[in-house]
Design a protein around this motif. Sequence first.
Motif, PDB file in Angstrom:
ATOM      1  N   ASN A  51      14.596  14.494 -13.535  1.00  0.00           N
ATOM      2  CA  ASN A  51      14.955  14.350 -12.090  1.00  0.00           C
ATOM      3  C   ASN A  51      14.001  14.605 -11.093  1.00  0.00           C
ATOM      4  OD1 ASN A  51      17.356  13.023 -13.232  1.00  0.00           O
ATOM      5  ND2 ASN A  51      18.637  15.067 -12.350  1.00  0.00           N
ATOM      6  N   ILE A  52      12.938  15.318 -11.356  1.00  0.00           N
ATOM      7  CA  ILE A  52      11.753  15.176 -10.345  1.00  0.00           C
ATOM      8  C   ILE A  52      10.835  14.102 -10.311  1.00  0.00           C
ATOM      9  CG2 ILE A  52       9.637  16.450  -9.572  1.00  0.00           C
ATOM     10  CD1 ILE A  52      11.212  19.195 -10.190  1.00  0.00           C
ATOM     11  N   ILE A  53      10.801  13.235  -9.342  1.00  0.00           N
ATOM     12  CA  ILE A  53       9.920  12.041  -9.428  1.00  0.00           C
ATOM     13  C   ILE A  53       8.678  12.224  -8.715  1.00  0.00           C
ATOM     14  CG2 ILE A  53       9.942   9.871  -8.472  1.00  0.00           C
ATOM     15  CD1 ILE A  53      12.488  10.250 -10.498  1.00  0.00           C
ATOM     16  N   ALA A  54       7.473  12.148  -9.357  1.00  0.00           N
ATOM     17  CA  ALA A  54       6.191  12.338  -8.928  1.00  0.00           C
ATOM     18  C   ALA A  54       5.940  11.397  -8.055  1.00  0.00           C
ATOM     19  CB  ALA A  54       5.336  12.772 -10.169  1.00  0.00           C
ATOM     20  N   LEU A  55       6.226  11.440  -6.675  1.00  0.00           N
ATOM     21  CA  LEU A  55       5.637  10.472  -5.871  1.00  0.00           C
ATOM     22  C   LEU A  55       4.036  10.666  -5.575  1.00  0.00           C
ATOM     23  CD1 LEU A  55       8.532  10.500  -3.340  1.00  0.00           C
ATOM     24  CD2 LEU A  55       8.214   8.855  -5.186  1.00  0.00           C
ATOM     25  N   PRO A  56       3.272   9.278  -5.712  1.00  0.00           N
ATOM     26  CA  PRO A  56       1.985   9.505  -5.643  1.00  0.00           C
ATOM     27  C   PRO A  56       1.466   9.664  -4.011  1.00  0.00           C
ATOM     28  CG  PRO A  56       2.696   7.325  -6.045  1.00  0.00           C
ATOM     29  CD  PRO A  56       3.791   8.156  -5.972  1.00  0.00           C
ATOM     30  N   ILE A  57       0.576  10.392  -3.882  1.00  0.00           N
ATOM     31  CA  ILE A  57       0.220  10.629  -2.415  1.00  0.00           C
ATOM     32  C   ILE A  57      -1.561  10.660  -2.591  1.00  0.00           C
ATOM     33  CG2 ILE A  57       2.111  12.271  -1.827  1.00  0.00           C
ATOM     34  CD1 ILE A  57       0.404  14.600  -2.323  1.00  0.00           C
ATOM     35  N   ASP A  58      -2.176  10.219  -3.315  1.00  0.00           N
ATOM     36  CA  ASP A  58      -3.419  10.567  -3.771  1.00  0.00           C
ATOM     37  C   ASP A  58      -4.417   9.677  -2.565  1.00  0.00           C
ATOM     38  OD1 ASP A  58      -4.783   7.811  -5.125  1.00  0.00           O
ATOM     39  OD2 ASP A  58      -3.055   8.386  -6.249  1.00  0.00           O
ATOM     40  N   GLN A  59      -5.690   9.785  -2.682  1.00  0.00           N
ATOM     41  CA  GLN A  59      -6.432   9.440  -1.577  1.00  0.00           C
ATOM     42  C   GLN A  59      -6.869   7.788  -1.460  1.00  0.00           C
ATOM     43  OE1 GLN A  59      -7.302  11.602  -4.197  1.00  0.00           O
ATOM     44  NE2 GLN A  59      -8.872  11.011  -5.389  1.00  0.00           N
ATOM     45  N   ARG A  60      -6.166   7.278  -2.661  1.00  0.00           N
ATOM     46  CA  ARG A  60      -6.389   5.782  -2.446  1.00  0.00           C
ATOM     47  C   ARG A  60      -5.628   5.054  -1.210  1.00  0.00           C
ATOM     48  NH1 ARG A  60      -5.226   4.554  -8.600  1.00  0.00           N
ATOM     49  NH2 ARG A  60      -3.755   6.345  -8.170  1.00  0.00           N
ATOM     50  N   TYR A  61      -4.492   5.989  -0.973  1.00  0.00           N
ATOM     51  CA  TYR A  61      -3.218   5.567   0.056  1.00  0.00           C
ATOM     52  C   TYR A  61      -3.266   6.050   1.261  1.00  0.00           C
ATOM     53  CZ  TYR A  61      -2.665   4.162  -4.918  1.00  0.00           C
ATOM     54  OH  TYR A  61      -2.531   3.752  -6.140  1.00  0.00           O
ATOM     55  N   GLY A  62      -2.425   5.486   2.041  1.00  0.00           N
ATOM     56  CA  GLY A  62      -2.415   5.867   3.264  1.00  0.00           C
ATOM     57  C   GLY A  62      -0.901   5.675   4.131  1.00  0.00           C
ATOM     58  N   SER A  63      -0.957   5.393   5.249  1.00  0.00           N
ATOM     59  CA  SER A  63       0.448   5.335   6.021  1.00  0.00           C
ATOM     60  C   SER A  63       1.075   4.317   5.785  1.00  0.00           C
ATOM     61  CB  SER A  63       0.473   5.455   7.562  1.00  0.00           C
ATOM     62  OG  SER A  63      -0.013   6.713   8.130  1.00  0.00           O
TER      63      SER A  63
END
Length: 318
Positions: A295-307
């Motif tokens: 049930n823990i969803i690992a949402l991506p936040i890495d440096q390729r992405y922004g707002s």
Amino acid sequence: MKEIGGYLELELEDRGDFLHSDGICLNSGRNALEYILISCSGISKIWIPYFTCEVILEPIRKLNIPYSFYPINERLEIEELLQLGESEYLLYTNYYGIKDQYISYLSKLYGQKLIVDNAQALYAVRMENIKTFYSPRKFVGIPDGGIAYTNNMVEIPNYAQDVSYGRCMHLLKRLEMEAIEGYNDFRINSGKLIGQPISVMSLLSRKILSSIDFLAIRKKRIQNFEKLHEALMNRNLLDMSDFGFFECPMIYPYYVDDKTLRKKLIDNRIYVATYWPNVLKWCSEDKLEYELTNNIIALPIDQRYGSEEMDYIIKLLV
């Protein structure tokens, strides 16, 4: 005299020292752990969490070290603090890179009997005299590599230097194609790291690490994490009271009781990893670790992405 002339190689900017370059730079995170275990003479047992990656067992079994599991609680902390025997050690995982503060507490409690798994916490500061290892490929695009810190920072001179060019296909494909096109190569590369002897980090991996702007990456990851947290914190079942007390997270851990959500995200081309499917074999369904894995969803936040990308994720979740 080294060779002069010939064809040109891949151009990589040299920014000098990289994050944790003062550690023992080896060919994988699991081998960094093995190096630490070798430096601990006469281990009678190591305690490891149920909720962790199964590759942790590779060096432990290789060195024939007895081990036992311990449970964690909903704060991702040790459920009941252990009383360690004279030659026993405790391994704790810095989950998602958000448990820096708790590790500081454990270091005061266990001292040199603590081994910190910072594979998911590349930016976490290594505390003096605390055995620690890192796996940079969880944060940046390199084919392999791990970094170890022990109490006695003496590199064993007999290790050969690894060679990494044969583990780069997934990285090259990811530049020119979509993730799904290189995913099988990614799995193949991960398989190549199984059973590898300890080696010095390859020249290629070092060069890539030396070319990276780690400050810019940290800034982007924190911005993305904060944006998701602002939108999702009231829905997130995970205790996030450590928010603001960690250096840099790997992902945003979104804990919800919704068995359909992972598929919904993947169907919308948001690829979320499961950490760690082996826990479903280690634990029964009534255990918290089983629940966390599902049930823990690992949402991506890495440096390729922004707002823009964070807003797209939020729109699907709220």
